[in-house]
Each structure stands twice: as structure tokens, then as C-alpha cells.
Design an enzyme around this catalytic site. Structure first.
Site, PDB file in Angstrom:
ATOM      1  N   HIS A   1      -9.426 -10.026  -1.260  1.00  0.00           N
ATOM      2  CA  HIS A   1      -9.339  -9.874   0.204  1.00  0.00           C
ATOM      3  C   HIS A   1     -10.553 -10.614   0.748  1.00  0.00           C
ATOM      4  O   HIS A   1     -11.688 -10.177   0.543  1.00  0.00           O
ATOM      5  CB  HIS A   1      -9.378  -8.382   0.548  1.00  0.00           C
ATOM      6  CG  HIS A   1      -9.619  -8.079   1.992  1.00  0.00           C
ATOM      7  ND1 HIS A   1      -8.661  -7.523   2.802  1.00  0.00           N
ATOM      8  CD2 HIS A   1     -10.712  -8.249   2.782  1.00  0.00           C
ATOM      9  CE1 HIS A   1      -9.162  -7.351   4.020  1.00  0.00           C
ATOM     10  NE2 HIS A   1     -10.399  -7.778   4.024  1.00  0.00           N
TER      11      HIS A   1
ATOM     12  N   ASN B   1      -5.497  -6.696   9.450  1.00  0.00           N
ATOM     13  CA  ASN B   1      -6.613  -7.447   8.908  1.00  0.00           C
ATOM     14  C   ASN B   1      -6.191  -8.131   7.626  1.00  0.00           C
ATOM     15  O   ASN B   1      -5.786  -7.454   6.682  1.00  0.00           O
ATOM     16  CB  ASN B   1      -7.790  -6.503   8.622  1.00  0.00           C
ATOM     17  CG  ASN B   1      -9.073  -7.257   8.325  1.00  0.00           C
ATOM     18  OD1 ASN B   1      -9.203  -8.433   8.649  1.00  0.00           O
ATOM     19  ND2 ASN B   1     -10.023  -6.582   7.713  1.00  0.00           N
TER      20      ASN B   1
ATOM     21  N   ASP C   1      -8.936  -4.925  -2.632  1.00  0.00           N
ATOM     22  CA  ASP C   1      -8.248  -5.173  -1.362  1.00  0.00           C
ATOM     23  C   ASP C   1      -8.482  -4.086  -0.327  1.00  0.00           C
ATOM     24  O   ASP C   1      -8.445  -2.906  -0.605  1.00  0.00           O
ATOM     25  CB  ASP C   1      -6.737  -5.300  -1.557  1.00  0.00           C
ATOM     26  CG  ASP C   1      -6.023  -5.569  -0.229  1.00  0.00           C
ATOM     27  OD1 ASP C   1      -5.042  -4.874   0.067  1.00  0.00           O
ATOM     28  OD2 ASP C   1      -6.460  -6.475   0.505  1.00  0.00           O
TER      29      ASP C   1
ATOM     30  N   HIS D   1       0.865  -1.184   0.000  1.00  0.00           N
ATOM     31  CA  HIS D   1       0.000   0.000   0.000  1.00  0.00           C
ATOM     32  C   HIS D   1       0.897   1.229   0.000  1.00  0.00           C
ATOM     33  O   HIS D   1       1.649   1.448   0.943  1.00  0.00           O
ATOM     34  CB  HIS D   1      -0.913  -0.004   1.228  1.00  0.00           C
ATOM     35  CG  HIS D   1      -1.910  -1.127   1.224  1.00  0.00           C
ATOM     36  ND1 HIS D   1      -3.146  -1.008   0.629  1.00  0.00           N
ATOM     37  CD2 HIS D   1      -1.835  -2.391   1.685  1.00  0.00           C
ATOM     38  CE1 HIS D   1      -3.811  -2.158   0.760  1.00  0.00           C
ATOM     39  NE2 HIS D   1      -3.027  -3.016   1.391  1.00  0.00           N
ATOM     40  N   LEU D   2       0.794   2.017  -1.061  1.00  0.00           N
ATOM     41  CA  LEU D   2       1.625   3.217  -1.171  1.00  0.00           C
ATOM     42  C   LEU D   2       0.848   4.483  -0.813  1.00  0.00           C
ATOM     43  O   LEU D   2       1.398   5.584  -0.893  1.00  0.00           O
ATOM     44  CB  LEU D   2       2.226   3.323  -2.582  1.00  0.00           C
ATOM     45  CG  LEU D   2       3.166   2.171  -2.963  1.00  0.00           C
ATOM     46  CD1 LEU D   2       3.743   2.396  -4.366  1.00  0.00           C
ATOM     47  CD2 LEU D   2       4.296   2.019  -1.952  1.00  0.00           C
ATOM     48  N   ARG D   3      -0.421   4.325  -0.501  1.00  0.00           N
ATOM     49  CA  ARG D   3      -1.254   5.420   0.041  1.00  0.00           C
ATOM     50  C   ARG D   3      -1.345   6.627  -0.890  1.00  0.00           C
ATOM     51  O   ARG D   3      -1.707   7.719  -0.465  1.00  0.00           O
ATOM     52  CB  ARG D   3      -0.711   5.888   1.386  1.00  0.00           C
ATOM     53  CG  ARG D   3      -0.599   4.780   2.422  1.00  0.00           C
ATOM     54  CD  ARG D   3      -1.907   4.129   2.697  1.00  0.00           C
ATOM     55  NE  ARG D   3      -1.848   3.225   3.841  1.00  0.00           N
ATOM     56  CZ  ARG D   3      -2.608   2.143   3.981  1.00  0.00           C
ATOM     57  NH1 ARG D   3      -3.449   1.796   3.026  1.00  0.00           N
ATOM     58  NH2 ARG D   3      -2.520   1.407   5.068  1.00  0.00           N
TER      59      ARG D   3
ATOM     60  N   HIS E   1       0.669   3.546   8.353  1.00  0.00           N
ATOM     61  CA  HIS E   1      -0.229   4.506   9.020  1.00  0.00           C
ATOM     62  C   HIS E   1       0.642   5.406   9.869  1.00  0.00           C
ATOM     63  O   HIS E   1       1.460   4.927  10.643  1.00  0.00           O
ATOM     64  CB  HIS E   1      -1.233   3.808   9.938  1.00  0.00           C
ATOM     65  CG  HIS E   1      -2.254   2.992   9.220  1.00  0.00           C
ATOM     66  ND1 HIS E   1      -3.249   3.551   8.457  1.00  0.00           N
ATOM     67  CD2 HIS E   1      -2.424   1.657   9.145  1.00  0.00           C
ATOM     68  CE1 HIS E   1      -3.997   2.591   7.945  1.00  0.00           C
ATOM     69  NE2 HIS E   1      -3.520   1.434   8.337  1.00  0.00           N
TER      70      HIS E   1
ATOM     71  N   ASP F   1       2.022  -7.068   2.315  1.00  0.00           N
ATOM     72  CA  ASP F   1       0.851  -6.247   2.656  1.00  0.00           C
ATOM     73  C   ASP F   1       1.286  -5.024   3.482  1.00  0.00           C
ATOM     74  O   ASP F   1       0.647  -4.640   4.459  1.00  0.00           O
ATOM     75  CB  ASP F   1      -0.194  -7.063   3.427  1.00  0.00           C
ATOM     76  CG  ASP F   1      -1.563  -6.373   3.493  1.00  0.00           C
ATOM     77  OD1 ASP F   1      -2.451  -6.898   4.174  1.00  0.00           O
ATOM     78  OD2 ASP F   1      -1.715  -5.298   2.872  1.00  0.00           O
TER      79      ASP F   1
END
Lengths: 446, 303
Positions: A192, A291, A165, A75-77, A322, A318
Site C-alpha cells: 500500500h 484511500n 495494506d 477486506h473481510l474484517r 464499513h 479492494d
């Protein structure tokens, strides 16, 4: 169809790795040798190679040269949450962990569900990605689970695959239609697996630990029922589904059963699910909240066995950054997710290879086998291949997070742990993208 | 912070002090008043509603001579979105002797303690722990039955799943040598809870084995899912009534009681009910805890 990968390419490397232990099990390579990279390509492998002019020499005595790693699940946000991670910081994190390619998930703001967003991301990757970066697009618009995204246009624009996902695809008919249309583009649909009715309100594995600490649990059946359902749909439609972040023993069994029945089903597992259990979350530290959650000893053993036997195809982190402001909330309120690119190899080496649970060869394979599932050229230690190499010091110790993180975030469950298997140099797409001093303790030069 | 983290020594010290204070108070003609915390402030910061616990802590602090400041979240800047960290640091700036915190989230009170230089006391964190409740429950039992509780059979009946009282109680009772059985509908007794050392029953059939029946409240505010079809369906199976009890069995409840749900009306007021004694014991248990985390317990000090 090969996935489109973009990055900001630096100078191609001219470097000689002297006296490295080369280990590329998928290519049948296991030997001590010199490896010469010229203009970013592996030019020669052999003993006492000559050093062409202008070539850096790295004394790799005692070090292992591995095919660099590929992570199809990060996840590169970007766009929308660049405070947590950017393409630049996320890929720098990947490079530090020995990765030469990553695929980013589309649960961004806005969601990557249109060619406009996809092309913008590819353009940003060309500007700032440290390693080749591909992007998955959403299965449904906004990941809302009802209207299908424009698969054809997205595939033509270079999407690496499709996934919602972060969320499951609740509606079986939506998945069914997506699998039917998959026949037109052939890209993987990654899933997911979670039934929100069963996971509702849950924050960790439903088991003895959640019972003891008084928080709602996410039962294994939340995942396994959806794996079973989706495998049957995929089998019926002849499609290929890829199960993301498998966490439960029952899911491994369902995947194996489906595959035996001829279903085209692949699966990935994360370093944290291979090495941690719900016991880690007993202290209610949100750095152990993700999760799907880490589950029981039985589940962990089944995941290890699944990887060993090939039921699970590869390892993916994954990586889910944050920022501290967001993550440091009471356990039940904190967002799910942990980062893992920078220490994935070290965690696997220290907690699985060193104790003799998994062979190094299996881990090395598992860290790049994701390339095969997603149509990325597999990194190989073979002459004439582009140089994608992770040079690691298996005996080298380091403390996670002691110098901060390349990631913008620091939500790492291994923070402060001393691990072995230090990534020293990473060469991705022919360029050196990461370099540590060879002897970290002395702070010496390479 | 929790029963789980309390050392064996501290556990014993706290219980003995609570009992000592209770006996001293009943012996003397005027209410017991110590000045261990004279000139100091004790702040109670409650992010969740409470009658008993809040009032009990405040009175305990006053009996130790402290100035008491009570902050209820709904009247504070928490409503403006102020974070837990900033709230605790703000209160800590007053240099209190202790901050007592109740929070709706498991683990939140330990998180709060990270930002406080003053000791933080857990008045309940989500469904995780309510350590002072467990201590007062043991104190009430010891006051009634004598100091030694080893071998006592205790049944905890009701919504165990959502109960911090149950979780602290299971641990504290076992540490005092009691045998604990938890009982309730399968939807409200989480699987795996037996790994805390207790037995699990899903009916009251063997309630006769218990020396003490500890009823839990059916918690409306914690139950957002349908765990039981209806309260009357629950009551039919699990209500503690006088017909289900022998007169020699003690009944306990942390309060507030849902009369007619978990306990029949007549049971609440019966001589075998320890409910009001629990409330009284709460004052002394909390005085002991406040002494313990601030100036330390000195069993010589009784005035």
C-alpha cells in the site's frame, strides 16, 4: 507454491450450460457451445451435448460463460470487525459478483501476523466461506512497521503473501529485510503505497475539487514517491513487489520504468479508479471516499492505458466494508473504503466496455489475472479443469442495491445505478455458489 | 446551504431583501421589527465557536419575532458523544421554523439537513462554505457603493486554503459580476483554485489594481501544519498596511481581526474599512435568509 484456499464446499455441480457464448481469452476460447460440468469438473465442451442423468440444464442462450473472477484484495474484517463483514457475507458478496476465489487482507483486529490467527481464519473459512478464500499475512507485527512477522512459519501455514495494506511500510530498511527474506518463501509482498507525511490529513485527491470544496487533499506524489522508492529497493534485492490499488498516472509511469529496468514488479487497479474521478467526491458523499482516492481525468486515463498495455497486471476491488453507522459521518471524519465485489463486473462492463474504452476480453482477463501473481490456479474454460465459471447476461440490466447487498455493509458508490452485465450464475471450485433468475425483469425462474 | 447551490433568482432576491431591510432600518426611528416568525422558534446549533455569526443569527431571528434557542456544542450532549443525527433530530422535534448550524466539517450541515424536517441554514461547514457571510459582504458593498457591483476588482488576501469565507466569497462575488483575485503564500492558496474562476497571485505587487481588498484571518485553529514559517514572515509579504493601499481602496475582513498580522492597526480603523459595516449588514442578510427559508420573502412586508 500455490496459495492455500479454504471454503465450505457444497455439493459438486452437475450442470449443463446450453448454448453459451464461451469467452476465455487467456485460454484462446471464444465460441458458442454447450459446457458440461460433472462432479464439479468441466467434462465436455461442444455442440448439442448429451445430458447425463441427474444434470441440471441451464439455458444459456444469449449469455456469456466467462472464467470466474479472482480478487486478491478484499477486506473481510475478520477477526475483529464482524459487524462490518464476516467471511460468510464477504464471500457471498464475491460469489454474487462472479468471483470464485478471494484473498483477504490482514489489517484485522488482531492483525493476521501469526500462525495462530492465520490458522483460526482458515478454519473459519472452512466453516463459512462461500468461495475459496486465502489470507495474506502482515509484513510487520501488528502492522506497526518495525518488527518483521514470521514469514517462514506463515508461509508454511499457507499464507498467500504478505502485506501491511491499509498502511505503508515507512521504513525502507524494513522493506529491504522483508525482500531479502522473501527469497526463502517466494511469496509476493504487496504494498500500500502512501507517504504519510505527504498524505497527512488528506481525505480526497489533492486537486481542483479539493481546492474548491475546502478539504485537505492527498497528492499523487504521496503514492508515486513510494512506488519509486520501493521499486528501487526491490530491484536492488531482486525481490518481487506487488503494488496495490494504483491510483496515479505518475505511479503507472514509475511501475513501467521499473519493469523496463528488470524489476519484478506487478500492479493492480480497482474498478473505481478505472471509472471514477475526484469529481465524484465534490458533493462530499462519503461513499466516494477511499484511500488512495480517485483522482483526476488524467490519472484515470493513465490507469486505463496502463491496464490496456499490461503495465498493470490485473483488477482487484479492494472491497472495504464499513457499516452505515461508521460510514455515514461528515466526509472528513468518515473512514476510507467502499465495497465493490458484487458490482465490479457490471461497473467495468457498463462504464468501460460498452462505451468502447476497453475490450471485453481485456476486462475478462484482468478480472482473473490476479491468480497468476498470487499462485492461485487460474480459472479456465477447458476440459478437465475444475469448474470456475461466471455466467453473465451482458444485456441484462439491474439496479445496484435494489435488493440490498450480500455484504453486511452498503457503502457502495454505485448504489442506485442501473448497470448492465448481470452475473446470473457463479460456479466456484465446482459448486454453484450463486444463482439469479435468468430473466430478472419478469422475476422468472432459471 | 451554499452559494454553489443558490439559484440566480434566489441570489438576487436575498441580496435585494437584505439591502431593503438595511435601508428600512436606517430610515426608521425605531429598530426594524417584523413578526414573520412570531410564535415560532429558531434554533442555532453551533458545533464551533463564534461571536459574530451566532449573535447575528440570533438577533436576526428575534427581529423577525421568533423565539431563539442557542445550543453550543460544548454545553450540550455532543460532549457525551451524541451523534449529529440524534442532535439534529432532537432539536427538530421542537418543530422550529429553522435550524441554523455551524459545524467544523465540510458537508456536515448538508448531512444534518437530511435528518431535519425544518429548513437548515449553513452558518459555516469546515472550510467549505459560509454562504451568509458572502451575502452580507455583498450587502455591505452595495450599501457603500450602490446596487451594481459588476466590474469591481476584488482581491482576497491571506489563508485561502482554510477559508470558507473565501470559497463562498469567490463564488458570490463572481456571480455579482466582480472580478476576483486570490493572493497569498503558495502554501495557503491551493493549486487548482483558479478553476473556480479567480486569478491567483502570490505577492501584493499588483494590489493597486484592486477596488476592494478582502483580508482573511491567519487561522491558528485550522493550521496544524507549518504553512508559513512565522506570522511576521507572512506579515512582511502580505500584511495590508496603509502604505500598500490607496485611500480609495476599500478594506474588508470577516472578523475577528488579528490586528498587526493580516491588517495593520491603522487600516482596521480607517475610513476605507468596511469591517463594522459588514457586521451591521450581517443582521439584515441573515434576516433575509431566515425569511427566505421559512415564510418566503415578501418585499411588501416591512413592519
Amino acid at each position: 507454491m500455490t496459495a492455500q484456499l479454504d471454503h465450505h464446499a457444497e455439493r459438486s455441480a452437475d450442470v449443463l450450460l446450453r448454448n453459451a457464448r464461451l469467452l476465455d481469452p487467456a485460454s484462446g476460447v471464444d465460441a458458442r457451445a454447450d459446457l458440461l460440468v460433472r462432479g464439479g469438473t468441466i467434462a465436455a465442451i461442444g455442440d448439442r451435448l448429451d445430458v447425463p442423468a441427474g444434470t441440471q440444464v441451464v439455458d444459456a442462450t444469449g449469455l456469456h460463460a466467462l472464467p470466474a473472477f479472482v480478487d486478491p484484495h478484499v477486506h473481510l474484517r475478520t477477526p475483529g470487525r464482524e459487524g462490518d463483514e464476516t467471511i460468510a457475507t464477504g464471500t457471498a458478496s464475491a460469489a454474487a459478483g462472479g468471483y470464485c476465489a478471494v484473498l483477504a487482507q490482514p489489517n484485522t483486529e488482531p492483525v493476521t501476523d501469526s500462525t495462530e490467527v492465520l490458522r483460526a481464519l482458515q478454519s473459519r473459512a472452512r466453516a463459512e466461506a462461500v468461495v475459496p478464500t486465502g489470507f495474506l499475512a502482515a509484513v510487520t507485527l501488528g502492522q506497526r512497521g518495525d518488527e518483521l512477522a514470521e514469514f517462514g512459519m506463515l508461509a508454511a501455514a499457507g499464507a498467500a503473501g504478505f502485506t501491511d495494506d491499509g498502511l505503508p511500510i515507512r521504513d525502507a530498511n524494513v522493506l529491504r529485510r522483508a525482500l531479502q527474506l522473501q527469497q526463502l518463501h517466494g511469496l509476493p509482498i504487496a504494498l500500500h503505497e502512501e507517504d504519510p507525511a505527504l498524505s497527512a490529513g488528506g481525505v480526497m485527491h489533492e486537486g481542483a475539487v479539493s481546492a474548491a470544496v475546502g478539504v485537505a487533499g492527498i497528492p499523487s506524489i504521496s503514492e508515486s514517491t513510494m512506488v519509486a522508492r520501493d521499486a528501487l529497493i526491490a530491484g536492488h534485492e531482486g525481490g518481487h513487489i506487488h503494488i496495490q490499488h494504483v491510483s496515479a498516472a505518475e505511479s503507472v509511469a514509475a511501475i513501467e520504468h521499473a519493469r523496463q529496468g528488470g524489476v519484478r514488479i506487478t500492479a493492480e487497479v480497482s474498478p473505481h479508479h478505472l471509472t471514477l474521478t475526484d469529481e465524484a467526491a465534490r458533493g462530499l458523499d462519503p461513499n466516494y471516499k477511499m484511500n488512495p482516492p480517485v483522482r483526476s481525468d488524467t490519472d484515470r486515463a493513465a490507469l486505463i492505458e496502463g491496464l490496456r498495455r499490461g503495465v498493470i497486471d490485473f483488477i482487484a476491488t479492494d472491497h472495504a466494508p464499513h457499516s452505515p453507522a461508521k460510514k455515514q459521518l461528515p466526509f472528513e471524519d468518515a473512514p476510507f473504503g467502499i465495497i465493490g465485489l458484487e458490482c465490479a463486473f457490471s461497473v467495468l462492463y457498463t462504464d468501460l466496455v460498452l462505451p468502447g474504452v476497453l475490450d471485453l476480453e481485456l476486462v475478462v482477463r484482468g478480472l482473473s489475472a490476479g491468480a497468476d501473481v498470487f499462485g492461485i490456479a487460474r480459472p479456465r474454460l477447458v476440459v478437465d479443469e475444475p469448474a470456475n465459471i461466471a455466467l453473465v447476461d451482458l444485456d441484462g440490466a439491474w439496479t445496484v442495491g435494489e435488493h440490498g447487498y450480500h455484504s453486511r455493509s452498503s457503502n457502495c458508490p454505485w448504489h442506485g445505478r442501473e448497470l448492465r452485465g448481470r452475473v446470473v450464475v457463479t460456479i466456484a471450485a465446482g459448486s454453484i455458489v450463486h444463482r439469479e433468475p435468468l430473466h430478472a425483469a419478469a422475476g422468472g425462474t432459471a | 446551504m451554499s452559494i454553489a447551490e443558490l439559484t440566480t433568482d434566489d441570489f438576487r432576491i436575498l441580496l435585494d431583501r437584505a439591502l431593503q431591510l438595511q435601508q428600512a432600518d436606517s430610515d426608521s426611528r425605531r429598530p426594524l421589527r417584523l413578526d414573520s416568525l412570531a410564535g415560532r422558534a429558531v434554533i442555532t446549533m453551533f458545533f464551533e465557536a463564534s461571536t459574530r455569526t451566532a449573535s447575528s443569527f440570533q438577533l436576526a431571528a428575534r427581529r423577525l419575532g421568533a423565539d431563539v434557542l442557542h445550543v453550543a456544542a460544548e454545553h450540550s450532549s455532543v460532549g457525551k458523544g451524541e451523534s449529529l443525527q440524534d442532535t439534529i433530530q432532537t432539536l427538530d422535534a421542537y418543530d422550529p421554523a429553522a435550524i441554523v448550524v455551524r459545524h467544523p466539517r465540510a458537508g456536515a450541515v448538508r448531512d444534518a439537513a437530511r435528518w431535519s424536517s425544518a429548513p437548515v441554514v449553513n452558518a459555516g461547514d469546515g472550510a467549505h462554505e459560509h454562504p451568509t457571510q458572502a451575502l452580507l459582504d455583498l450587502t455591505a458593498l452595495r450599501a457603500r457603493l450602490g446596487e451594481e457591483l459588476a466590474g469591481l476588482e476584488v482581491w482576497i488576501v491571506g489563508d485561502v486554503r482554510h477559508s470558507r469565507v473565501a470559497r463562498s466569497g469567490i463564488q458570490a462575488l463572481q456571480r455579482a459580476g466582480c472580478r476576483v483575485t486570490v493572493c497569498g503564500p503558495p502554501t495557503l492558496v491551493p493549486r487548482g483554485i483558479e478553476q473556480m474562476g479567480c486569478r491567483v497571485e502570490t505577492s501584493l505587487a499588483r494590489l493597486g489594481e484592486a477596488d476592494v481588498v478582502y483580508a482573511l484571518r491567519m487561522q491558528h485553529e485550522r493550521m496544524s501544519g507549518a504553512y508559513v514559517p512565522s506570522l511576521r514572515d507572512y506579515a512582511r509579504e502580505f500584511q495590508i498596511t496603509s502604505t500598500r493601499l490607496r485611500p480609495d481602496q476599500l478594506v474588508m475582513h470577516p472578523g475577528p481581526v488579528n490586528r498587526g498580522v493580516e491588517l495593520a492597526h491603522d487600516v482596521v480603523d480607517a475610513p476605507q474599512s468596511l469591517i463594522l459595516e459588514q457586521v451591521r449588514a450581517g443582521l439584515y442578510a441573515r434576516m433575509a435568509v431566515l425569511e427566505h427559508v421559512t415564510v418566503g420573502i415578501d418585499s411588501e412586508v416591512l413592519a
